[in-house]
Design an enzyme around this catalytic site. Structure first.
Site, PDB file in Angstrom:
ATOM      1  N   HIS A 394       0.812  -1.216   0.000  1.00  0.00           N
ATOM      2  CA  HIS A 394       0.000   0.000   0.000  1.00  0.00           C
ATOM      3  C   HIS A 394       0.849   1.271   0.000  1.00  0.00           C
ATOM      4  O   HIS A 394       0.641   2.180  -0.794  1.00  0.00           O
ATOM      5  CB  HIS A 394      -0.930  -0.014   1.226  1.00  0.00           C
ATOM      6  CG  HIS A 394      -1.784   1.200   1.324  1.00  0.00           C
ATOM      7  ND1 HIS A 394      -1.467   2.242   2.165  1.00  0.00           N
ATOM      8  CD2 HIS A 394      -2.896   1.556   0.662  1.00  0.00           C
ATOM      9  CE1 HIS A 394      -2.379   3.182   2.027  1.00  0.00           C
ATOM     10  NE2 HIS A 394      -3.270   2.783   1.123  1.00  0.00           N
ATOM     11  N   ARG A 481      17.857  35.147  10.405  1.00  0.00           N
ATOM     12  CA  ARG A 481      17.261  35.436  11.720  1.00  0.00           C
ATOM     13  C   ARG A 481      18.390  35.611  12.740  1.00  0.00           C
ATOM     14  O   ARG A 481      19.140  34.665  13.004  1.00  0.00           O
ATOM     15  CB  ARG A 481      16.344  34.298  12.152  1.00  0.00           C
ATOM     16  CG  ARG A 481      15.059  34.161  11.329  1.00  0.00           C
ATOM     17  CD  ARG A 481      14.252  32.981  11.870  1.00  0.00           C
ATOM     18  NE  ARG A 481      12.910  32.889  11.319  1.00  0.00           N
ATOM     19  CZ  ARG A 481      12.551  32.061  10.336  1.00  0.00           C
ATOM     20  NH1 ARG A 481      13.448  31.282   9.766  1.00  0.00           N
ATOM     21  NH2 ARG A 481      11.296  32.025   9.918  1.00  0.00           N
ATOM     22  N   ARG A 529      17.689  40.126   9.694  1.00  0.00           N
ATOM     23  CA  ARG A 529      16.541  40.604  10.448  1.00  0.00           C
ATOM     24  C   ARG A 529      16.962  40.764  11.903  1.00  0.00           C
ATOM     25  O   ARG A 529      17.472  39.819  12.515  1.00  0.00           O
ATOM     26  CB  ARG A 529      15.385  39.613  10.355  1.00  0.00           C
ATOM     27  CG  ARG A 529      14.129  40.161  11.010  1.00  0.00           C
ATOM     28  CD  ARG A 529      13.036  39.171  11.009  1.00  0.00           C
ATOM     29  NE  ARG A 529      13.296  38.124  11.967  1.00  0.00           N
ATOM     30  CZ  ARG A 529      12.514  37.063  12.118  1.00  0.00           C
ATOM     31  NH1 ARG A 529      11.451  36.909  11.340  1.00  0.00           N
ATOM     32  NH2 ARG A 529      12.781  36.144  13.022  1.00  0.00           N
ATOM     33  N   GLU A 628       4.011  41.326   8.343  1.00  0.00           N
ATOM     34  CA  GLU A 628       3.508  40.082   8.941  1.00  0.00           C
ATOM     35  C   GLU A 628       2.370  40.309   9.931  1.00  0.00           C
ATOM     36  O   GLU A 628       1.985  39.420  10.667  1.00  0.00           O
ATOM     37  CB  GLU A 628       4.652  39.331   9.620  1.00  0.00           C
ATOM     38  CG  GLU A 628       5.469  40.155  10.600  1.00  0.00           C
ATOM     39  CD  GLU A 628       6.694  39.385  11.142  1.00  0.00           C
ATOM     40  OE1 GLU A 628       6.792  38.167  10.948  1.00  0.00           O
ATOM     41  OE2 GLU A 628       7.536  40.042  11.783  1.00  0.00           O
ATOM     42  N   SER A 650       4.879  35.179   6.195  1.00  0.00           N
ATOM     43  CA  SER A 650       3.593  34.489   6.067  1.00  0.00           C
ATOM     44  C   SER A 650       3.270  33.658   7.319  1.00  0.00           C
ATOM     45  O   SER A 650       2.112  33.333   7.544  1.00  0.00           O
ATOM     46  CB  SER A 650       3.567  33.609   4.817  1.00  0.00           C
ATOM     47  OG  SER A 650       4.725  32.821   4.745  1.00  0.00           O
ATOM     48  N   ASN A 651       4.288  33.346   8.108  1.00  0.00           N
ATOM     49  CA  ASN A 651       4.007  32.569   9.330  1.00  0.00           C
ATOM     50  C   ASN A 651       3.179  33.414  10.303  1.00  0.00           C
ATOM     51  O   ASN A 651       2.114  33.013  10.760  1.00  0.00           O
ATOM     52  CB  ASN A 651       5.306  32.143  10.019  1.00  0.00           C
ATOM     53  CG  ASN A 651       6.263  31.445   9.076  1.00  0.00           C
ATOM     54  OD1 ASN A 651       5.839  30.927   8.049  1.00  0.00           O
ATOM     55  ND2 ASN A 651       7.537  31.454   9.411  1.00  0.00           N
ATOM     56  N   CYS A 701       9.317  35.666   3.017  1.00  0.00           N
ATOM     57  CA  CYS A 701      10.309  34.765   3.621  1.00  0.00           C
ATOM     58  C   CYS A 701       9.704  33.801   4.625  1.00  0.00           C
ATOM     59  O   CYS A 701      10.421  33.138   5.351  1.00  0.00           O
ATOM     60  CB  CYS A 701      11.441  35.557   4.260  1.00  0.00           C
ATOM     61  SG  CYS A 701      10.871  36.639   5.586  1.00  0.00           S
TER      62      CYS A 701
HETATM   63  C1  PEP Z   1       7.278  34.823   9.427  1.00  0.00           C
HETATM   64  O1  PEP Z   1       6.622  35.259  10.377  1.00  0.00           O
HETATM   65  O2  PEP Z   1       6.765  34.367   8.404  1.00  0.00           O
HETATM   66  C2  PEP Z   1       8.758  34.811   9.485  1.00  0.00           C
HETATM   67  C3  PEP Z   1       9.460  34.536   8.419  1.00  0.00           C
HETATM   68  O3  PEP Z   1       9.335  35.084  10.671  1.00  0.00           O
HETATM   69  P1  PEP Z   1       9.335  34.147  11.952  1.00  0.00           P
HETATM   70  O4  PEP Z   1       8.911  32.781  11.504  1.00  0.00           O
HETATM   71  O5  PEP Z   1      10.726  34.188  12.470  1.00  0.00           O
HETATM   72  O6  PEP Z   1       8.358  34.811  12.839  1.00  0.00           O
HETATM   73 MG    MG Z   2       7.518  36.469  11.867  1.00  0.00          MG
END
Ligand code: PEP
Ligand code: MG
Length: 755
Positions: A394, A481, A529, A628, A650-651, A701
């Site tokens: 599978h 970072r 950053r 962000e 985007s996070n 990023c």
């Molecule tokens: C984000 O927030 O997308 C980012 C790249 O920064 P971090 O994940 O360090 O907050």
């Molecule tokens: Mg961030």
């Protein structure tokens, strides 16, 4: 015609009897040793579901189904199966099947057992592969038992796996039917499968898997079979790997289906098929491939010294994928490469269904053997490794369909790793390595990575890796970072160092780390950053407890710019700037980025602080803002006026647009954190457009494009200027971007005019 005999069928009859039925017919006609049988046609299935009013009930159930919700998918499948098993067959259909069954018994002159095998087919879609998705019933004896088995085969058209697969491939459910192959049962001593070309793409070799007893054990992946690799021309056995088979599946003496029989320890490791038989079978495989003019996936069986072919179908997923690169590192274990490709990530061991939600996008799914219920989680995995199974189990079938690297039959992977470990999988070679390894210098020419208008940067925090990664064809570092250097090189809380009068340690170590990256990538830009720890993270630094307040929501707490200008932290921020100034004396390719910029006012305050420390943006020094926070999207133009560009985080943006704590385990399990949500995408578009209106550049990023190729495509469409991804996907991202740019550039024609 409800029934068709094998010798009346040929390979063109797929719409009528499915691939399995048509191929058995074709092979019978071509003189291959196929056990006798007939097929209950696809039309019979359609006649049943339409005449009995079942089709519309099924469509109601599947219409708004979320196939990624495992529980919902299973519930739908169960409801459909209940309908199929409770609504009887019209008597005319029953009569036809029973009559054919009696004829088969007469032909053989004795009471024989039959196998009832599903043979799926799709109207107008003869090329679709539904292999291995539906039920097979072995050892069926008696008319009523056969009728029951046929109905169960029909019901298996709606197993969770089959529903999921069709949704994935976009096949309409009501166009798909099941024909049922009814065939004399072979009581095999040894059986298995044969791939007339290696699944990983080498067409000069074939592979045979063999196990004691019925072939079901091999196909289901419940045992680890022998594997023989054979050179096709001239025939030669290249390698033999003997599987340790603890039990076999055999026909139960009283005709009650099949049963498991333990194999004595001394016999478990023996060679299941003699060399002569391996070559005899290989020769037959070559002939079948020549007959179809295409590589075949064949089920075979050996009964009383005679070889039988039980099924043959084209290998639909055979494709020699270009190797993405070479891996080298500390080997953990080996298995069989069942679906090619390379993957690296965090281990998630799945022992039962409750473990499924912990598998996140990009994880390494580790299990004894997969089953249909695991498919949604398999889809999220970046690679799959199992203890058991062979190349047709599978895990192997599904991962090939999904295009995910997969290694099966390692025997011990679930013992060797634990949740949270990192591993690298080279499924083209069946090797599992410790740790997340970098790909060796790619074999391809540098030139083979396409040029793109949109820049592809990488996210890099660890200075030790800078030299190695600088050889990748990235346009620079789009996110470095600072926290990585503080946590791993400095380790002490900056305010503690200040209190102790050891500011220099902070400045020199930070400068050293940043300079390593800037130097390795020069003249390409490196976007540093400035610090973005949250209070809970700062607390973990040596001496952190003394300086950090307790916050209930550190994610939206004292972080980013708000920290820089607050009286408690300002002096530490100045040390960060001092380190930057030091690096920039030699490395002008170092740019700066501010994280978590909540308001225009705080952006202005920080800019002033920087200016006072001799860091003013201008032609020589670019200053970007992370975008962000929803405020960055809503006031994109206003923020854009204060900087040279944005890099979308985007996070955090997803966290804040959807109100989903990105650290929450509960919400993670519920898969609520998804950057592909329309609201997030809308915010991304607003940021890009806002930057462009002010003539500024816009990058991204966050993790999304590293995980989801479709998100990269979306960014290209949305007009992004650069994308920063994990080092291991730089090349892949370049290719995706290049493809997308090509499509965008192609002129389209309307009423004869080119646009
Ligand atoms: C984000 O927030 O997308 C980012 C790249 O920064 P971090 O994940 O360090 O907050
Ligand atoms: Mg961030």
């Amino acid at each position: 015609m409800p029934i068709a005999w094998f010798n009346e069928l040929s390979k063109t009859d797929i719409p009528k009897v499915g691939g399995k039925g048509a191929n058995l017919g074709e092979m019978t006609k071509a003189g291959f040793p196929v056990p006798t049988g007939f097929v209950v046609t696809a039309d019979t299935y359609f006649s049943y579901v339409k005449r009995m009013g079942i089709q519309s009930r099924i469509m109601d159930i599947v219409q708004n189904l979320d196939v990624n919700d495992t529980a919902e998918l299973q519930e739908a499948s169960k409801r459909i199966s209940e309908i199929m098993v409770s609504v009887p067959m019209p008597p005319d259909i029953t009569d036809e099947i029973v009559e054919a069954y009696r004829k088969l018994q007469k032909m053989r002159g004795e009471q024989i057992y039959v196998a009832a095998r599903s043979s799926a087919t799709a109207e107008d879609l003869p090329e679709a592969s539904f292999a291995g998705q539906q039920a097979t019933f072995l050892d069926v004896q008696g008319e009523m038992e056969l009728i029951k088995a046929v109905r169960k085969c029909w019901a298996s058209l709606y197993t969770p796996r089959a529903i999921f697969y069709r949704e994935q491939q976009g096949f309409p459910h009501d166009k798909v039917a099941i024909a049922v192959v009814v065939q004399e049962m072979i009581k095999s001593e040894v059986a298995g499968v044969m791939f007339t070309s290696e699944p990983t793409g080498d067409r000069t070799r074939l592979v045979i898997e063999a196990a004691y007893g019925l072939g079901e054990a091999v196909v289901s992946g419940s045992v680890t079979p022998d594997t023989y690799k054979i050179q096709k021309e001239p025939l030669k056995i290249l390698s033999k790997k003997l599987g340790k088979q603890h039990f076999k599946i055999v026909r139960s003496e009283r005709g009650l289906g099949t049963t498991h029989v333990d194999i004595p320890p001394l016999e478990q490791n023996t060679q299941k098929l003699s060399d002569e038989r391996v070559l005899e079978l290989s020769e037959m495989g070559n002939k079948i491939e020549a007959h179809y003019e295409f590589p075949q996936d064949i089920e075979w069986a050996l009964q009383e010294g005679e070889l039988f072919i039980l099924q043959s179908r084209a290998i639909t997923t055979l494709e020699s994928k270009a190797e993405e690169g070479e891996v080298s590192g500390e080997l953990l274990t080996k298995g069989m490469g069942a679906s090619p490709g390379i993957g690296a990530g965090i281990v998630k061991i799945v022992m039962d269904m409750e473990d499924l939600p912990k598998v996140q996008q990009g994880d390494m799914l580790i299990t004894k053997m997969t089953n249909p219920d695991m498919v949604p989680a398999m889809k999220r995995a970046a690679a799959i490794v199992t203890d058991d199974g062979g190349i047709t189990c599978h895990a192997a079938i599904v991962s090939r369909e999904l295009g995910i690297p997969c290694i099966v039959g390692t025997e011990n992977i679930t013992q060797l790793v634990k949740d949270g470990d990192e591993i690298t999988v080279d499924a083209s070679k069946g090797l599992v390595y410790k740790g997340r390894l970098a790909l060796k210098e790619e074999k391809e020419e540098e030139g083979s990575v396409p040029d793109t208008r949109i820049k592809v940067y990488m996210n890099l925090g660890v200075p030790e890796k800078a030299e190695e990664y600088s050889t990748l064809p990235a346009d620079g570092v789009g996110l470095m970072r600072e926290e990585f250097i503080i946590a791993t090189h400095i380790k002490d809380h900056p305010l503690k160092l200040i209190k102790e009068g050891r500011e220099d340690v902070f400045v020199s170590k930070l400068a050293e780390g940043v300079a390593t990256v800037a130097k390795a990538f020069a003249p390409r830009p490196v976007v540093l950053r400035l610090s973005d720890f949250k209070t809970n993270e700062y607390k973990d630094l040596v001496g952190g407890q003394e300086f950090e307040p307790k916050e209930d929501n550190p994610m939206i707490g004292w972080r980013g710019c708000s920290r820089y200008y607050s009286p408690e932290y300002e002096k530490a921020f100045k040390l960060e700037l001092k380190a930057v100034r030091k690096v920039r004396e030699q490395h002008k390719n170092l740019w700066l980025m501010l994280p978590f910029v909540r308001t225009l006012e705080e952006a202005k305050k920080v800019i002033e602080l920087m200016k006072a420390e001799g860091l003013e943006r201008g032609p020589d020094l670019k200053l970007w803002f992370m975008a962000e926070i929803p405020s960055n999207a809503l006031l994109a133009e206003e923020f854009a006026e204060l900087c040279d560009g944005f890099s979308i985080g985007s996070n955090d943006l997803t966290q804040l647009v959807l109100g989903v704590d990105r650290d929450s385990e509960v919400l993670g399990k519920m898969q609520l954190f998804d950057e592909r949500d329309e609201a997030v995408k809308k915010a991304v578009r607003m940021i890009i457009d806002g930057a462009h209106k002010k003539g500024k550049t816009c990058s991204l990023c966050g993790q999304a494009p590293s995980n989801y190729p479709e998100f990269t495509e979306f960014l290209v469409e949305a007009g992004i200027d650069s994308i920063s991804v994990n080092p291991d996907v730089v090349k892949k991202t370049k290719r995706i971007v290049a493809e997308k740019e090509k499509i965008a550039k192609q002129p389209f024609t309307l009423f004869g005019f080119k646009f």
